[in-house]
Design a protein around this motif. Sequence first.
Motif: not given
Length: 458
Positions: A228-234, A339-349, A353-361
């Motif tokens: 959240t602090a990253v987004a506020r700083t942007l 190496m497997i690379d995903f180049d994605i767009s997502l809503p910033l908000k 959460k997405f990254v945490a979910e990918v990591d856990a999965a």
Amino acid sequence: MSDLLPQLASLVGERHVVSGETLRDRPQDFWNNVPTPARALVKPGTTSEVSAVLALCNGNGIAVIPEGGRTNLSQATRSDERSILLSLERLDDIETPDEAGLTVVVGAGVVIQTLQERCAASGLRFGLDFGARGSAMIGGALSTNAGGFQALRYGVTRDMVLGLECVLADGTVLSHLIPFRKDNTGYDLKQLFIGSEGTLGVITRATLRLHPAPVTRNTALLSFADFTAVARTLSRLRRDLRGTLSSFEIMWPEFFDFNVEALYGERRPIGSGASFYCLCEAEGFEPDSDGALFEDVISAALGAGDVADAVIAQSSRQRDELWKIREDFEAEQNFFNVMIDFDISLPLKVMDKFVAEVDAALKSEIPASLGLHVLGHLGDGNLHVTTGLPTPEHASSLKDLVYGLIARYQGSISAEHGIGILKRDYLHHSRSPAEIETMRTLKRALDPRNTLNPGKVI
Ligand SMILES: Cc1cc2nc3c(=O)[nH]c(=O)nc-3n(C[C@H](O)[C@H](O)[C@H](O)COP(=O)(O)OP(=O)(O)OC[C@H]3O[C@@H](n4cnc5c(N)ncnc54)[C@H](O)[C@@H]3O)c2cc1C
């Protein structure tokens, strides 16, 4: 067709046709050090020659694969033994930039860095920049609608194109090299060719938008405790730097710490233990005050408790060292065997959460995966998510897992690298059946014999 090569040679000159045999010594592309299979590589020197080569191949049902610098990350220039590779490298002229109109007309074979330098010499800025700048060409960048480090400020390639000249599969030349933005004269045909990865036409020339070249540059590395602090700083930097913010690149700690260790060992540029690191850069026009403004805005973000720590580059050498952490992938490539690379767009908000979910999965479902490196152009909503495997065995289930999550978060499976062959089977995660069928209809209309870069995108 046994006499194809002599016919091609008669169109472009014998020395501009490279035989399939010679090509076997050439790596296929930037990422694949395997020989290039093709009947021949042809290097036309003019739009008319491109047209003649395409007409000849189309008439004989021979596939043509256009290529620029071959730096694409989606297997978009893959060929086979029967195809003809069409290099645009000889279309490399840059007309004198129009300093008042802020435009330039260039050939498709101009290398991005060459154009950047030519514009800089006239006090102008071509706003496209990315790691492959020294090899990638204008035609390739347009055909992939490349993004890069400064899309936050100048937009993606599509936003930089005013006019386009291209050649259809049957050799028909479409030329509309207008030097202005306002032009509502029917369908905007150029948009069909930008981002279509050489499947609808071959780009030969473009009129590009330029900007006045900024005269100051300030760079900082920031660390953060939470997203959240990253987004506020942007938001703060966008607002308070008076429109001069040009890059805001985020790195998750697993990637940042890995690359700092690989590049600089114990010599860390900033303290450890943060949850996020961001490289931000502002480029302005006020030599007397831009530096002070930059420091004030970063100090305010520190004071507000959003930024945990900050390092402002004091020299261009220090700036280059900071950027190297973001741009250098050599250690990462060696570490992630497959190496497997995903180049994605997502809503910033939803990114965190997405990254945490990918990591856990990955940890629970693909335990062989070798970690997760995440970085990206945060200001554009674009993340690069990279992992690896010791062997290719679980690659396809890993991709299914991550693409499935991207679809669930309603993201784009390709923010800037394109579809090519690599992501073709996953296109349905981002585009509806009706949209894909419309793409097929367009392809059939413009290339009914399917000779232009067949098998890519759709
Ligand atoms: C280190 C590195 C960093 C990168 N960083 C970024 C980044 O930040 N952002 C980004 O967007 N991309 C990035 N890329 C990907 C790549 O550089 C871009 O996709 C680039 O635009 C490709 O240009 P190229 O000239 O190499 O095209 P190629 O790889 O030769 O071709 C790409 C596609 O365009 C087609 N094509 C090429 N020329 C023409 C033409 N004249 N007419 C019609 N079709 C044509 C090809 O058939 C192919 O489908 C990076 C790549 C590397 C290696």
